[in-house]
Design an enzyme around this catalytic site. Sequence first.
Site, PDB file in Angstrom:
ATOM      1  N   SER A 101       0.726   3.964  -2.957  1.00  0.00           N
ATOM      2  CA  SER A 101       0.631   5.215  -3.197  1.00  0.00           C
ATOM      3  C   SER A 101       2.166   5.745  -3.280  1.00  0.00           C
ATOM      4  CB  SER A 101      -0.149   5.810  -1.438  1.00  0.00           C
ATOM      5  OG  SER A 101       1.233   5.632  -0.718  1.00  0.00           O
ATOM      6  N   GLY A 102       3.203   5.522  -3.120  1.00  0.00           N
ATOM      7  CA  GLY A 102       4.580   6.728  -3.529  1.00  0.00           C
ATOM      8  C   GLY A 102       4.705   6.352  -4.908  1.00  0.00           C
ATOM      9  N   ALA A 115       0.612  -1.078   0.094  1.00  0.00           N
ATOM     10  CA  ALA A 115      -0.181   0.235  -0.082  1.00  0.00           C
ATOM     11  C   ALA A 115       1.114   1.001   0.300  1.00  0.00           C
ATOM     12  CB  ALA A 115      -1.057   0.277   1.011  1.00  0.00           C
ATOM     13  N   ASP A 116       1.666   1.334   0.548  1.00  0.00           N
ATOM     14  CA  ASP A 116       2.860   2.535   0.497  1.00  0.00           C
ATOM     15  C   ASP A 116       3.628   2.545  -0.533  1.00  0.00           C
ATOM     16  OD1 ASP A 116       3.053   3.435   3.327  1.00  0.00           O
ATOM     17  OD2 ASP A 116       4.091   1.875   4.077  1.00  0.00           O
ATOM     18  N   LEU A 117       4.156   1.423  -1.034  1.00  0.00           N
ATOM     19  CA  LEU A 117       4.904   1.232  -1.973  1.00  0.00           C
ATOM     20  C   LEU A 117       4.240   1.946  -3.558  1.00  0.00           C
ATOM     21  CD1 LEU A 117       6.766  -2.124  -2.256  1.00  0.00           C
ATOM     22  CD2 LEU A 117       7.876   0.804  -2.023  1.00  0.00           C
TER      23      LEU A 117
END
Length: 397
Positions: free
Chosen positions: A181-182, A177-179
């Site tokens: 969104s980045g 999810a972090d990757l």
Amino acid sequence: MVNNNMTGPLSDLLVVDLTRALAGPHATQMLGDLGARVVKVEAPGSGDDTRGWGPPFVGEPDARQSTYFLCTNRNKESIALDLKDEGDKAVLLGLVDRADVLVENFRTGVLERLGLGIEELMRRNPRLVVLSITGFGHDGPEGGRAGYDQIAQGEAGLMSLTGSGPDDPQRVGVPIADLLSGMYGAYGILAALHERASTGKGQVVRTSLLASVVGVHAFQGTRWTVAGEVGRAQGNHHPSIAPYGLFRCRDGAVQIALGSEGLWKKFCAGFGLDPDAEGLATNSERVAVRERVIEVVEEVFADWDSEPLLARLAEVGVPAGKVRTLDEVYEWDQVASQGLLVDVEHPTLGGLTLPGPPLRFFDATGDEVTRTDHTAPPLLDQHSESIRSWVSSGGSR
């Protein structure tokens, strides 16, 4: 022009990175990989949260470095600024005045309380493109809610689709999810910069961990919104294609992907099966009896070891592969051939090999022009003197 020795399609851009952890730093690393000058603003003393995320740590005890931090901060400069200190805030504003892009992932309202709200930033620099990343969105009934990757994976439905079965929800093995969104954030930045070239005006780009995961639901999303079916985890086999997944053989397992009826026929011809057997002639029929299909395939594979089996699958034209451990991946000559490893020189650790950027560039003649001069993730406040001097001297764009 920015004082920048980096090369790449974004080498004329200055990015101010106010982010920490992974989503925002991944977005700014992507821009840095493309040549942008990225100034990472960190909290004095502790720096980015990920500097303390470990083990593993590497280096001497008094100068140890987190491998987590090293994964997402190459091609950046670091300056430590206390944003509650007026002098340090002035340095930041000097950077903002010269910047093309500012990226932040504070909780909603934090920048405003620091006197650095979006309205003020864009008043100072109308050409500024601002990327703002949150956990669940800036508005709506749960806007401003704190977001961490695993929480978002669960809330956005990804864990319900991942695991050995419906009662075994699992997180993806990286902070996806972090990757994502980045990645979506960097994509939005480039779109806003493209529009700025015509209008001369910057704008705000917003995304979230929630949005990034929902954005990749793909066929599982329309499976519900159109067909009214709720997808569930079902292990290592595709819910809409059969056979497609991981199958046991004599000494382990291999993966095959029969994404067309033509491939099914090739597979059957290569292993002595009848492609028109009752109940197996079409993909829809095979999906309806997936467990039977798995049994049929694994009965065939039971007499094969994995390496000769993969060779046979390649011979008959069936897409197949093994499940590699990460050490096997990074030792694979195909990975090296694609530029997916980069060597950098770190100030305290010396020579390091890092996972590299996934893009390559070629000119019209076919010559590769991909950037190769990557820099190591910085020490905390490593570039303070040069950045402060550049700002105070009125460093020009």
